[in-house]
Design an enzyme around this catalytic site. Structure first.
Site, PDB file in Angstrom:
ATOM      1  N   CYS A 118      39.163  56.271  34.469  1.00  0.00           N
ATOM      2  CA  CYS A 118      38.101  55.253  34.494  1.00  0.00           C
ATOM      3  C   CYS A 118      36.777  55.789  35.038  1.00  0.00           C
ATOM      4  O   CYS A 118      35.755  55.112  34.949  1.00  0.00           O
ATOM      5  CB  CYS A 118      38.570  54.044  35.289  1.00  0.00           C
ATOM      6  SG  CYS A 118      40.045  53.299  34.595  1.00  0.00           S
ATOM      7  N   HIS A 259      32.480  49.800  37.852  1.00  0.00           N
ATOM      8  CA  HIS A 259      33.660  49.810  36.984  1.00  0.00           C
ATOM      9  C   HIS A 259      34.354  48.460  37.153  1.00  0.00           C
ATOM     10  O   HIS A 259      34.522  47.967  38.261  1.00  0.00           O
ATOM     11  CB  HIS A 259      34.580  50.960  37.390  1.00  0.00           C
ATOM     12  CG  HIS A 259      35.919  50.914  36.730  1.00  0.00           C
ATOM     13  ND1 HIS A 259      36.065  50.673  35.386  1.00  0.00           N
ATOM     14  CD2 HIS A 259      37.182  51.064  37.226  1.00  0.00           C
ATOM     15  CE1 HIS A 259      37.357  50.683  35.086  1.00  0.00           C
ATOM     16  NE2 HIS A 259      38.054  50.907  36.192  1.00  0.00           N
ATOM     17  N   ASN A 289      39.962  45.508  32.337  1.00  0.00           N
ATOM     18  CA  ASN A 289      39.584  46.880  32.670  1.00  0.00           C
ATOM     19  C   ASN A 289      39.610  47.734  31.390  1.00  0.00           C
ATOM     20  O   ASN A 289      40.678  48.006  30.851  1.00  0.00           O
ATOM     21  CB  ASN A 289      40.584  47.412  33.710  1.00  0.00           C
ATOM     22  CG  ASN A 289      40.300  48.841  34.129  1.00  0.00           C
ATOM     23  OD1 ASN A 289      39.567  49.562  33.472  1.00  0.00           O
ATOM     24  ND2 ASN A 289      40.912  49.245  35.239  1.00  0.00           N
TER      25      ASN A 289
HETATM   26  N1  COA Z   1      52.096  36.822  37.318  1.00  0.00           N
HETATM   27  C1  COA Z   1      52.825  36.237  38.275  1.00  0.00           C
HETATM   28  N2  COA Z   1      53.386  36.904  39.289  1.00  0.00           N
HETATM   29  C2  COA Z   1      53.192  38.237  39.322  1.00  0.00           C
HETATM   30  C3  COA Z   1      52.440  38.922  38.350  1.00  0.00           C
HETATM   31  C4  COA Z   1      51.890  38.158  37.308  1.00  0.00           C
HETATM   32  N3  COA Z   1      51.141  38.706  36.322  1.00  0.00           N
HETATM   33  N4  COA Z   1      52.417  40.241  38.649  1.00  0.00           N
HETATM   34  C5  COA Z   1      53.113  40.375  39.774  1.00  0.00           C
HETATM   35  N5  COA Z   1      53.608  39.183  40.191  1.00  0.00           N
HETATM   36  C6  COA Z   1      54.418  38.884  41.363  1.00  0.00           C
HETATM   37  C7  COA Z   1      55.223  40.092  41.798  1.00  0.00           C
HETATM   38  O1  COA Z   1      56.433  40.163  41.115  1.00  0.00           O
HETATM   39  C8  COA Z   1      55.390  39.810  43.271  1.00  0.00           C
HETATM   40  O2  COA Z   1      56.422  38.894  43.453  1.00  0.00           O
HETATM   41  P1  COA Z   1      57.477  39.091  44.647  1.00  0.00           P
HETATM   42  O3  COA Z   1      56.667  38.992  45.908  1.00  0.00           O
HETATM   43  O4  COA Z   1      58.416  37.959  44.420  1.00  0.00           O
HETATM   44  O5  COA Z   1      58.079  40.442  44.414  1.00  0.00           O
HETATM   45  C9  COA Z   1      54.091  39.124  43.685  1.00  0.00           C
HETATM   46  O6  COA Z   1      53.545  38.585  42.474  1.00  0.00           O
HETATM   47  C10 COA Z   1      53.109  40.049  44.319  1.00  0.00           C
HETATM   48  O7  COA Z   1      52.976  41.198  43.500  1.00  0.00           O
HETATM   49  P2  COA Z   1      52.049  42.383  43.868  1.00  0.00           P
HETATM   50  O8  COA Z   1      52.159  43.457  42.827  1.00  0.00           O
HETATM   51  O9  COA Z   1      52.275  42.764  45.295  1.00  0.00           O
HETATM   52  O10 COA Z   1      50.629  41.667  43.717  1.00  0.00           O
HETATM   53  P3  COA Z   1      49.221  42.081  44.251  1.00  0.00           P
HETATM   54  O11 COA Z   1      48.737  41.008  45.139  1.00  0.00           O
HETATM   55  O12 COA Z   1      49.172  43.495  44.739  1.00  0.00           O
HETATM   56  O13 COA Z   1      48.355  42.022  42.916  1.00  0.00           O
HETATM   57  C11 COA Z   1      47.345  43.444  41.273  1.00  0.00           C
HETATM   58  C12 COA Z   1      48.640  42.885  41.842  1.00  0.00           C
HETATM   59  C13 COA Z   1      47.689  44.409  40.168  1.00  0.00           C
HETATM   60  C14 COA Z   1      46.529  42.291  40.712  1.00  0.00           C
HETATM   61  C15 COA Z   1      46.538  44.139  42.396  1.00  0.00           C
HETATM   62  O14 COA Z   1      47.383  44.980  43.140  1.00  0.00           O
HETATM   63  C16 COA Z   1      45.393  44.958  41.851  1.00  0.00           C
HETATM   64  O15 COA Z   1      44.525  44.452  41.174  1.00  0.00           O
HETATM   65  N6  COA Z   1      45.346  46.251  42.213  1.00  0.00           N
HETATM   66  C17 COA Z   1      44.312  47.164  41.709  1.00  0.00           C
HETATM   67  C18 COA Z   1      44.729  47.724  40.381  1.00  0.00           C
HETATM   68  C19 COA Z   1      43.608  48.399  39.656  1.00  0.00           C
HETATM   69  O16 COA Z   1      42.463  48.029  39.762  1.00  0.00           O
HETATM   70  N7  COA Z   1      43.951  49.401  38.842  1.00  0.00           N
HETATM   71  C20 COA Z   1      43.063  50.096  37.974  1.00  0.00           C
HETATM   72  C21 COA Z   1      42.220  51.069  38.724  1.00  0.00           C
HETATM   73  S1  COA Z   1      41.155  51.901  37.661  1.00  0.00           S
END
Ligand code: COA
Length: 337
Positions: A118, A259, A289
């Site tokens: 990215c 970004h 993204n």
């Molecule tokens: N819908 C509903 N529930 C979801 C879900 C979805 N799409 N995706 C994950 N969950 C659930 C998980 O299973 C988890 O449940 P559990 O607690 O029962 O196990 C819970 O929600 C929390 O999941 P988690 O992965 O810890 O969520 P988070 O708060 O970290 O959010 C992202 C996930 C991906 C949104 C976040 O981590 C993020 O945006 N990170 C940055 C990623 C990024 O920008 N990447 C590209 C860089 S270039």
């Protein structure tokens, strides 16, 4: 800075996104999720995806044509093409060589791909700056194009909610008025935390030897929480440092064009710079993204929608797999998009 470094002009910028829209509601057909869950954590409502035979090559070509058109440079005067894709539709011929052909460029100019996920656009801009600055090439086409939907694990609701497809292109040239459009630009990497985002290509060993224990899936595997922590701790500080090297203060810069990975990450940079909403360009809601393409898409769309007035200045920043990150303070001239 090297003596007699030739200043760089940003001459044209363009973008292209596929027509097909996948909303958060649509994703409910794939797994248990909700618009509310996705939107509150990411700021994303919908994303665009390629379909059928369409790929990042089509998007890249369209974006390149628009950027070349805006630059008013004859396509045959382009003397180098640099493409930046996280996962191009084919490893070779490269995206850049394919675009050279599709643009009808007959001269045997160099064309190569650069992989910085990215952060690709900012990396490519730094490479182009070196070429132009030292007089090696004069008119460089940069194309950032990705079809993330083809490498997304559509059963993984933690990653497939985030990504979308798109392309952005920039034509940069040796400045004809002595003004440098790059006020500061830094790029960085830390491979020791590279496991945070991985795409391991399907592979095999020679059938006559022992096979590897694991073969790649070609899909994005990501530790979202760790990436989030990395982004909010590293990027805002880095952007502030890049601004301090530009000779301007944050207040003096007109726009932040980050970004588009997560609205909350964008806000962490915004808060660090103490910017009001009107200075921050965010369109993640509609595109998700789009990897290295996200910055030029936000820039051109921002101008089209009247959120960005030209001429102006902007601080850009990117981060992604590698891990890689980068920032640039740029002058944006009238008529570039
Ligand atoms: N819908 C509903 N529930 C979801 C879900 C979805 N799409 N995706 C994950 N969950 C659930 C998980 O299973 C988890 O449940 P559990 O607690 O029962 O196990 C819970 O929600 C929390 O999941 P988690 O992965 O810890 O969520 P988070 O708060 O970290 O959010 C992202 C996930 C991906 C949104 C976040 O981590 C993020 O945006 N990170 C940055 C990623 C990024 O920008 N990447 C590209 C860089 S270039």
């Amino acid at each position: 800075m090297v003596k007699d470094f030739i200043p760089l002009k940003i001459a044209g910028v363009g973008y292209s996104v596929p027509e097909t829209v996948i909303t958060n509601e649509d994703l409910k057909k794939l797994y248990e999720t909700s618009d509310e869950w996705i939107y509150t954590r990411t700021g994303i409502k919908e994303r665009r995806v390629v379909s059928g035979n369409e790929t990042a090559i089509d998007l890249g070509l369209d974006a390149a044509k628009k950027a070349i058109d805006k630059s008013k440079i004859d396509v045959n005067d382009i003397d180098c093409i640099i493409s930046a894709a996280s996962a191009p539709p084919q490893l070779y011929p490269t995206l850049s060589c394919t675009l050279q052909d599709k643009l009808g460029i007959k001269s045997k100019i160099p064309a190569f791909d650069l992989t910085a996920a990215c952060t690709g656009l900012i990396y490519a801009l730094q490479v182009a700056r070196g070429f132009i600055g030292t007089g090696i090439y004069k008119n460089i086409l940069i194309v950032a194009a990705d079809n993330n939907s083809k490498i997304t694990d559509w059963t993984d609701r933690g990653t497939s909610i985030l990504f979308g497809d798109g392309a952005g292109a920039m034509v940069v040239t040796a400045s004809d008025d002595g003004v440098d459009d790059v006020l500061s630009l830094n790029i960085s990497a830390d491979g020791s935390i590279g496991q945070m985002i991985q795409t391991n290509m399907p592979s095999q060993c020679c059938p006559l030897v022992k096979q590897a224990d694991e073969v790649g899936t070609g899909k994005i595997i990501m530790d979202g929480k760790e990436v989030y922590k990395f982004a909010v701790t590293t990027v805002p500080k880095y952007v502030a440092e890049c601004i301090s090297k530009s000779g301007l203060t944050a207040e003096e810069i007109d726009y932040l064009i980050p970004h588009q990975a997560n609205q909350r990450i964008i806000e962490s940079i915004q808060n660090r710079l103490k910017y009001t909403d009107d200075k921050v360009i965010s369109n993640i809601k509609y595109y998700g993204n789009t990897s290295a393409a996200s910055i030029p898409i936000a820039l051109v769309e921002g101008v089209e929608q009247g959120k960005i007035k030209l001429p102006s200045t902007a601080v850009l920043c990117g981060f992604g797999a590698g891990m890689t990150w980068g920032a640039a303070v740029l002058r944006l001239r009238e008529g570039i998009c």
